[in-house]
Structure formats: structure tokens, C-alpha cells
Design an enzyme around this catalytic site. Structure first.
Site, mmCIF file in Angstrom:
data_model
loop_
_atom_site.group_PDB
_atom_site.id
_atom_site.type_symbol
_atom_site.label_atom_id
_atom_site.label_comp_id
_atom_site.label_asym_id
_atom_site.label_seq_id
_atom_site.Cartn_x
_atom_site.Cartn_y
_atom_site.Cartn_z
ATOM 1 N N GLU A 99 0.085 -12.902 12.597
ATOM 2 C CA GLU A 99 0.529 -11.958 13.351
ATOM 3 C C GLU A 99 0.581 -10.633 12.528
ATOM 4 O OE1 GLU A 99 1.252 -11.785 16.512
ATOM 5 O OE2 GLU A 99 0.698 -13.752 16.936
ATOM 6 N N ASP A 133 0.797 -1.117 0.186
ATOM 7 C CA ASP A 133 0.026 0.066 -0.039
ATOM 8 C C ASP A 133 0.929 1.305 -0.017
ATOM 9 O OD1 ASP A 133 -2.402 1.301 0.024
ATOM 10 O OD2 ASP A 133 -2.866 0.784 2.160
ATOM 11 N N GLY A 134 0.536 2.270 -0.549
ATOM 12 C CA GLY A 134 1.090 3.632 -0.558
ATOM 13 C C GLY A 134 1.697 4.032 -1.767
ATOM 14 N N TRP A 143 3.325 7.758 -2.312
ATOM 15 C CA TRP A 143 4.573 7.850 -2.556
ATOM 16 C C TRP A 143 5.024 8.831 -4.120
ATOM 17 C CZ3 TRP A 143 8.141 6.644 -6.511
ATOM 18 C CH2 TRP A 143 9.525 6.332 -6.066
ATOM 19 N N ARG A 194 -11.174 2.181 -9.785
ATOM 20 C CA ARG A 194 -10.164 3.310 -9.935
ATOM 21 C C ARG A 194 -10.196 3.949 -11.350
ATOM 22 N NH1 ARG A 194 -4.705 2.120 -6.616
ATOM 23 N NH2 ARG A 194 -5.739 1.665 -4.593
ATOM 24 N N ASN A 228 -10.249 -2.785 -6.824
ATOM 25 C CA ASN A 228 -9.502 -1.901 -7.766
ATOM 26 C C ASN A 228 -9.888 -1.530 -9.162
ATOM 27 O OD1 ASN A 228 -6.345 -3.046 -6.384
ATOM 28 N ND2 ASN A 228 -7.645 -1.465 -5.740
ATOM 29 N N TRP A 229 -10.933 -2.411 -9.658
ATOM 30 C CA TRP A 229 -11.294 -2.101 -10.982
ATOM 31 C C TRP A 229 -12.058 -0.833 -10.896
ATOM 32 C CZ3 TRP A 229 -9.634 -4.923 -14.472
ATOM 33 C CH2 TRP A 229 -9.374 -6.308 -14.360
HETATM 34 C C1 FPP Z 1 -1.307 -0.140 -3.390
HETATM 35 O O1 FPP Z 1 -1.036 1.445 -3.471
HETATM 36 C C2 FPP Z 1 -0.868 -0.830 -4.512
HETATM 37 C C3 FPP Z 1 -1.547 -1.517 -5.535
HETATM 38 C C4 FPP Z 1 -3.061 -1.609 -5.342
HETATM 39 C C5 FPP Z 1 -0.981 -2.260 -6.698
HETATM 40 C C6 FPP Z 1 0.272 -2.940 -6.468
HETATM 41 C C7 FPP Z 1 0.967 -3.188 -7.656
HETATM 42 C C8 FPP Z 1 2.345 -3.185 -7.872
HETATM 43 C C9 FPP Z 1 3.336 -2.910 -6.988
HETATM 44 C C10 FPP Z 1 2.984 -3.304 -9.314
HETATM 45 C C11 FPP Z 1 2.722 -4.763 -9.854
HETATM 46 C C12 FPP Z 1 2.892 -5.847 -8.852
HETATM 47 C C13 FPP Z 1 3.570 -7.138 -9.252
HETATM 48 C C14 FPP Z 1 3.174 -8.114 -8.364
HETATM 49 C C15 FPP Z 1 4.210 -7.107 -10.529
HETATM 50 P P1 FPP Z 1 -2.013 2.511 -3.742
HETATM 51 O O2 FPP Z 1 -2.326 2.609 -5.257
HETATM 52 O O3 FPP Z 1 -3.209 2.020 -2.906
HETATM 53 O O4 FPP Z 1 -1.447 3.833 -2.962
HETATM 54 P P2 FPP Z 1 -2.188 4.697 -2.268
HETATM 55 O O5 FPP Z 1 -2.882 4.022 -1.105
HETATM 56 O O6 FPP Z 1 -1.288 5.771 -1.807
HETATM 57 O O7 FPP Z 1 -3.258 5.490 -3.077
#
Ligand code: FPP
Length: 248
Positions: free
Chosen positions: A208, A21-22, A26, A72, A69-70
Site C-alpha cells: 500500500e 524526499d524533499g 525544505w 548530484r 544520486n552519484w
Molecule cells: C531526498 O531529498 C533525500 C536524500 C536523497 C538523502 C536522504 C539522507 C538523509 C536523510 C541523511 C542521512 C540518512 C541516514 C539514514 C543517516 P532530496 O535531496 O531529493 O530533496 P529534493 O527532492 O527537495 O531535492
């Protein structure tokens, strides 16, 4: 002694699950778009998978895309699918070289055709690898997993294949996407949020939890080692008392 050297290798979690997450925050801190965050998140995926495999963790599950997530913005969704496709294609050789098996949990049939196809190819190619299973939760929902398992069992009861009395935890376990995979002993979530967010609802019953303020792209091996050390310092009682655990 380094963090890595402080880890008791005889008490490693067999299965680590991570709610990454994040990425978006970032990127925002750097004045960039959300996809820039996801792209940098891939580096953290690589580093974490390498760290787990080097230590001897047997299963690593990463929540990469939820059914929610769809919703978004479309550009972010298509960008994520594209990134996933490119990452799988680029990393399959490294997985092979390191004896790592790629698996997925979730409904990948409903993902874009080329992504689903490439995932299936990579899973087939790495099927025989035995050092670590890298499990990507894709189009995954913990609640939906339980619902699909219950539906299958209900049909089996209706067809006379299963008696109601046979419905025990093991039977349900065997119908989840995670059938045959031990429950995670450790669940990590980055970015300061302290929620499960529909991740492995059934399987996290006795896990945990380790929460870190770091955004996912900043997660690295040191943070992984720290999470494992904190896990190792916890007393896991599974409903028993401290005295009972110590007496075992
Ligand atoms: C969460 O951050 C991240 C995701 C929902 C997607 C994770 C995907 C990747 C790291 C790239 C591809 C992965 C693989 C396994 C190849 P967020 O978008 O929710 O961040 P936010 O909370 O700051 O908005």
C-alpha cells in the site's frame, strides 16, 4: 483518542519502507543549502525509527542513497557520505541500547572506504539485535538488484546447480538484497512526489502506498501514525474480490 492510540497493534505492517524526499526543497524554503536539509533529515530518521520501534514494526527500510544520486553535485555527494558516516558513528550506541539491528541493501563496496568500513562495523556490532531491523538502502537500485539476482541464477543454471524449471518467485526472492526479509506492506513517500523511483521494484508488488506533501525533515511520529492508520483502513485484496476477502 490520539492517533497513536487509534492504531490496531494486531494489524501493524511488519515492514515499512520509506522513500525520504524533499530535503533540498525544505532547505531552499529556508534560504539554506541542500546539506542543511539532509542534516535536518537525520532528525526525521531518528524520530521515525523510534516511532516504528515503539509501535513494534519489525523492519524499517529507508532509501538513503540511490545509484543515481552519484550524479548530484560533488559537494552534495561528499557531504551526504560524511553525514552518513557521522550519523552511523553517533547512533550505533542508541541502536545497541534499543536492540535495533542495522542492515544495508545495495552495493556498499562502491561507497567511500571509511563509510563502508564504519557501516560494516555497525552492522557487525548490532547483528544480534532482534527488536527491529533498520535497513538502509545505500547505493541501491531496484532494477540493479533484480539484474544481479538474475545473473547469479543464470550462472547457477550454467554450472548445472539449478534447473530452468526451478526458477520460481521464491528462488529470485532468495537472491535479492532483501532475501529473508518480508515484503513491505506499506511504502511511504514524502514531498508530494508520487513515484517509486527505482525503490524495491520487486518487493513493492502488493504494498500500500502513502504519499504526503510534507518534506522529509518535517516528517514525524504523528505523520507515521497517520500513514499506518490509513494503511489499516485499506482493503488488501491481492487480486481477490471484496466478498472473498470478507468470507475468509
Ligand atoms: C531526498 O531529498 C533525500 C536524500 C536523497 C538523502 C536522504 C539522507 C538523509 C536523510 C541523511 C542521512 C540518512 C541516514 C539514514 C543517516 P532530496 O535531496 O531529493 O530533496 P529534493 O527532492 O527537495 O531535492
Amino acid at each position: 483518542m490520539s492517533l497513536k492510540e487509534s492504531i490496531d497493534l494486531t494489524k501493524l505492517p511488519q515492514h515499512v519502507a520509506i522513500r525520504m524526499d524533499g530535503n533540498g526543497r525544505w532547505a531552499k524554503e529556508r534560504g539554506k543549502n541542500r546539506l542543511f536539509g539532509h542534516t535536518n533529515g537525520v532528525k526525521a530518521v531518528r524520530e521515525t525509527a523510534e516511532g516504528c520501534a515503539e509501535l513494534g514494526v519489525r523492519y524499517l527500510t529507508l532509501y538513503a542513497f540511490s545509484t543515481e544520486n552519484w550524479n548530484r553535485p560533488i559537494l552534495e555527494v561528499t557531504g551526504l557520505m560524511d553525514l552518513l558516516l557521522k550519523t552511523i558513528m553517533a547512533e550505533v550506541k542508541t541502536l545497541q541500547k534499543n536492540n535495533i539491528r542495522l542492515r544495508t541493501i545495495g552495493n556498499i563496496d562502491a561507497m567511500p572506504g571509511n563509510t563502508a568500513r564504519e557501516l560494516r562495523v555497525a552492522m557487525e556490532q548490532t547483528e544480534g539485535n532482534t527488536r527491529m531491523d533498520l535497513i538502509l538502502a545505500l547505493n541501491y537500485s531496484g532494477k540493479a538488484d533484480i539484474v544481479q539476482a538474475v545473473r547469479t541464477i543464470a550462472q547457477d543454471v550454467k554450472d548445472g546447480k539449478v534447473n530452468v524449471g526451478d526458477i520460481q518467485e521464491d528462488l529470485l526472492n532468495g537472491h535479492l538484497y532483501t532475501a529473508g526479509i518480508p515484503d513491505p506492506e506499506l511504502m511511504i513517500r514524502t514531498s508530494g512526489e508520487q513515484r517509486i523511483s527505482n525503490f524495491l521494484l520487486w518487493q513493492l508488488a502488493y504494498s500500500e502506498f502513502y504519499f504526503t506533501e510534507k518534506f522529509w525533515p518535517d516528517f514525524d511520529k504523528e505523520e507515521l501514525y497517520n500513514a499506518i492508520l490509513i494503511y489499516q483502513a485499506r482493503e488488501r485484496r491481492f487480486g481477490k474480490t471484496t466478498e472473498q476477502i470478507k468470507g475468509q
